[in-house]
Scaffold this active site. Structure first.
Site, PDB file in Angstrom:
ATOM      1  N   ASP A  73      45.501-132.818 -12.766  1.00 20.46           N
ATOM      2  CA  ASP A  73      46.799-133.494 -12.784  1.00 20.46           C
ATOM      3  C   ASP A  73      47.948-132.509 -12.989  1.00 20.46           C
ATOM      4  O   ASP A  73      49.031-132.681 -12.425  1.00 20.46           O
ATOM      5  CB  ASP A  73      46.827-134.549 -13.892  1.00 20.46           C
ATOM      6  CG  ASP A  73      46.141-135.846 -13.489  1.00 20.46           C
ATOM      7  OD1 ASP A  73      45.847-136.015 -12.289  1.00 20.46           O
ATOM      8  OD2 ASP A  73      45.905-136.695 -14.372  1.00 20.46           O
ATOM      9  N   ASN A 160      56.021-136.667 -15.541  1.00 22.99           N
ATOM     10  CA  ASN A 160      55.348-137.336 -16.661  1.00 22.99           C
ATOM     11  C   ASN A 160      56.290-137.637 -17.812  1.00 22.99           C
ATOM     12  O   ASN A 160      56.427-138.784 -18.221  1.00 22.99           O
ATOM     13  CB  ASN A 160      54.185-136.486 -17.177  1.00 22.99           C
ATOM     14  CG  ASN A 160      52.870-136.814 -16.516  1.00 22.99           C
ATOM     15  OD1 ASN A 160      52.815-137.677 -15.644  1.00 22.99           O
ATOM     16  ND2 ASN A 160      51.815-136.136 -16.917  1.00 22.99           N
ATOM     17  N   GLU A 161      56.898-136.585 -18.367  1.00 22.96           N
ATOM     18  CA  GLU A 161      57.747-136.800 -19.537  1.00 22.96           C
ATOM     19  C   GLU A 161      58.610-135.600 -19.858  1.00 22.96           C
ATOM     20  O   GLU A 161      58.286-134.458 -19.511  1.00 22.96           O
ATOM     21  CB  GLU A 161      56.906-137.148 -20.779  1.00 22.96           C
ATOM     22  CG  GLU A 161      56.218-135.988 -21.464  1.00 22.96           C
ATOM     23  CD  GLU A 161      54.909-135.569 -20.853  1.00 22.96           C
ATOM     24  OE1 GLU A 161      54.768-134.358 -20.580  1.00 22.96           O
ATOM     25  OE2 GLU A 161      54.038-136.432 -20.623  1.00 22.96           O
ATOM     26  N   ARG A 188      63.507-139.587 -36.812  1.00 28.13           N
ATOM     27  CA  ARG A 188      63.065-138.502 -37.700  1.00 28.13           C
ATOM     28  C   ARG A 188      61.562-138.349 -37.479  1.00 28.13           C
ATOM     29  O   ARG A 188      60.778-139.189 -37.923  1.00 28.13           O
ATOM     30  CB  ARG A 188      63.391-138.834 -39.155  1.00 28.13           C
ATOM     31  CG  ARG A 188      64.882-138.998 -39.416  1.00 28.13           C
ATOM     32  CD  ARG A 188      65.165-139.548 -40.811  1.00 28.13           C
ATOM     33  NE  ARG A 188      66.594-139.671 -41.057  1.00 28.13           N
ATOM     34  CZ  ARG A 188      67.333-140.712 -40.703  1.00 28.13           C
ATOM     35  NH1 ARG A 188      66.759-141.737 -40.077  1.00 28.13           N
ATOM     36  NH2 ARG A 188      68.629-140.731 -40.963  1.00 28.13           N
ATOM     37  N   TYR A 203      50.499-137.360 -22.634  1.00 30.39           N
ATOM     38  CA  TYR A 203      50.833-137.142 -24.053  1.00 30.39           C
ATOM     39  C   TYR A 203      51.212-138.457 -24.732  1.00 30.39           C
ATOM     40  O   TYR A 203      50.902-138.696 -25.904  1.00 30.39           O
ATOM     41  CB  TYR A 203      51.983-136.138 -24.131  1.00 30.39           C
ATOM     42  CG  TYR A 203      52.180-135.480 -25.482  1.00 30.39           C
ATOM     43  CD1 TYR A 203      51.428-135.836 -26.599  1.00 30.39           C
ATOM     44  CD2 TYR A 203      53.127-134.475 -25.635  1.00 30.39           C
ATOM     45  CE1 TYR A 203      51.614-135.216 -27.821  1.00 30.39           C
ATOM     46  CE2 TYR A 203      53.320-133.848 -26.861  1.00 30.39           C
ATOM     47  CZ  TYR A 203      52.565-134.230 -27.951  1.00 30.39           C
ATOM     48  OH  TYR A 203      52.752-133.622 -29.156  1.00 30.39           O
ATOM     49  N   ILE A 205      50.038-141.497 -24.530  1.00 33.99           N
ATOM     50  CA  ILE A 205      48.955-142.312 -25.087  1.00 33.99           C
ATOM     51  C   ILE A 205      48.375-141.663 -26.340  1.00 33.99           C
ATOM     52  O   ILE A 205      47.969-142.353 -27.286  1.00 33.99           O
ATOM     53  CB  ILE A 205      47.865-142.587 -24.020  1.00 33.99           C
ATOM     54  CG1 ILE A 205      46.953-143.729 -24.483  1.00 33.99           C
ATOM     55  CG2 ILE A 205      47.051-141.345 -23.714  1.00 33.99           C
ATOM     56  CD1 ILE A 205      46.001-144.221 -23.419  1.00 33.99           C
ATOM     57  N   SER A 206      48.371-140.334 -26.395  1.00 33.65           N
ATOM     58  CA  SER A 206      47.894-139.640 -27.593  1.00 33.65           C
ATOM     59  C   SER A 206      48.806-139.892 -28.785  1.00 33.65           C
ATOM     60  O   SER A 206      48.362-139.850 -29.932  1.00 33.65           O
ATOM     61  CB  SER A 206      47.801-138.133 -27.326  1.00 33.65           C
ATOM     62  OG  SER A 206      46.898-137.860 -26.286  1.00 33.65           O
ATOM     63  N   ALA A 225      54.580-138.795 -34.659  1.00 31.25           N
ATOM     64  CA  ALA A 225      54.507-138.706 -36.122  1.00 31.25           C
ATOM     65  C   ALA A 225      55.850-139.044 -36.772  1.00 31.25           C
ATOM     66  O   ALA A 225      56.422-138.227 -37.499  1.00 31.25           O
ATOM     67  CB  ALA A 225      54.035-137.317 -36.550  1.00 31.25           C
ATOM     68  N   GLN A 257      54.912-128.100 -19.102  1.00 31.22           N
ATOM     69  CA  GLN A 257      54.773-126.887 -18.295  1.00 31.22           C
ATOM     70  C   GLN A 257      55.947-125.929 -18.417  1.00 31.22           C
ATOM     71  O   GLN A 257      55.800-124.741 -18.166  1.00 31.22           O
ATOM     72  CB  GLN A 257      54.576-127.270 -16.820  1.00 31.22           C
ATOM     73  CG  GLN A 257      53.309-128.082 -16.590  1.00 31.22           C
ATOM     74  CD  GLN A 257      53.138-128.510 -15.150  1.00 31.22           C
ATOM     75  OE1 GLN A 257      54.076-128.478 -14.360  1.00 31.22           O
ATOM     76  NE2 GLN A 257      51.933-128.931 -14.799  1.00 31.22           N
TER      77      GLN A 257
END
Length: 301
Positions: A73, A160-161, A188, A203, A205-206, A225, A257
């Site tokens: 991908d 993607n993002e 924050r 990323y 979904i993680s 987080a 990337q």
């Protein structure tokens, strides 16, 4: 969108970087496509890697009907960003691990070559995000939200993002977010993902974000987080214009990337582009079967 697509008679191929072992696979793919009457042109950087002649990317994009990537991908996403301005259909041949966006494995290409020549393939449009970076040095936050005539210092696209991440290993990043020029929230967190539906299985979904059907037109906001449990992932329509200020030095990472530094004096404006990235698939491909296979849903453990 199925069938009635333009026939593919010439394709450009890009290989995963630093993978000279792909030479054998490339030659097999080239032979299969040539046997179907499809000309194959290798990109020059890939050609140098496997000691074959190639052409530069601009020549590939202007002379070919489609572009194929040979890798995972990540290779496909990199190619999509480079091909975006040319409005070319792209297809990924998977030699990687997961391969949510790639179309097929090398050993299955022979089942698809005749479909390419006849135009019998699925062409799916994927939302693309654009980020503009504005310097707001010595200018008030509110004033800059209304400054529509300012020239961006950088313009970037993501398949993607975009990820706004803390610059240092320790501590959090504080990110002021506005939607359509109205202050919305201060995140924050370790980082904030601004993603596409295609990137929802990456990323996002993680980090606890939702899986979004990849052909929807949505923008995903997923904090990494977060300091507060009320800072939940958010799914927005593609009509909104988003703006972000990091209150301390931070990083903007594009599709995992590329990376640029952003300063507290920078405003990051992100919105969906009307133009889409175009991905080719066999007409039999079913997205939910792909999800089931990759996530091993429905299997007994």
């Amino acid at each position: 969108m199925k069938s009635h697509n333009a026939p593919i008679t010439k394709v450009g191929v890009i290989l995963r970087p630093s993978s000279p072992e792909l030479k054998t696979t490339f030659l097999q793919i080239k032979e299969e496509l040539n046997n179907a009457g499809i000309e194959v042109i290798l990109e020059s950087i890939s050609g140098g890697m496997i000691e074959l002649l190639g052409r530069d990317f601009h020549q590939l994009a202007t002379q070919c009907d489609a572009l194929f990537s040979l890798g995972g991908d990540g290779t496909l996403i990199s190619m999509l960003r480079r091909a975006f301005e040319y409005e070319l259909p792209c297809m990924g041949i998977n030699t990687g691990r997961l391969g949510f966006l790639t179309a097929l494995m090398p050993q299955n290409l022979h089942t698809f070559t005749s479909h390419l020549k006849s135009g019998d393939y699925t062409l799916q449009k994927h939302l693309v995000l654009q980020a503009r970076i504005y310097s707001t040095l010595n200018t008030a936050y509110e004033n800059n939200l209304d400054n529509k005539n300012q020239t961006p210092t950088q313009t970037l696209i993501a398949i993607n993002e975009f990820l706004i991440s803390k610059h240092e290993l320790s501590g959090m990043v504080h990110i002021d977010a506005s939607i359509d020029r109205k202050y919305f929230n201060t995140y924050r967190c370790d980082g904030l993902i601004i993603g596409t539906p295609a990137g929802s299985t990456a990323y996002n979904i993680s980090a606890g974000g939702s899986v979004i059907y990849p052909y929807c037109r949505n923008i995903l906001l997923t904090p990494i987080a977060p300091h507060s449990l009320t800072q939940r992932p958010l799914v927005l329509s593609d009509e909104f214009m988003l703006e972000f200020y990091a209150k301390e030095r931070a990083k903007l990472i594009i599709d995992g990337q590329e990376m640029i530094d952003i300063m507290p004096s920078d405003r990051v404006q992100i919105q969906a582009l009307p133009q889409s990235a175009m991905l080719m698939y066999p007409p039999t491909r079913d997205y939910f079967s792909v999800l089931k296979e990759k996530f091993k849903w429905g299997e007994e453990h």
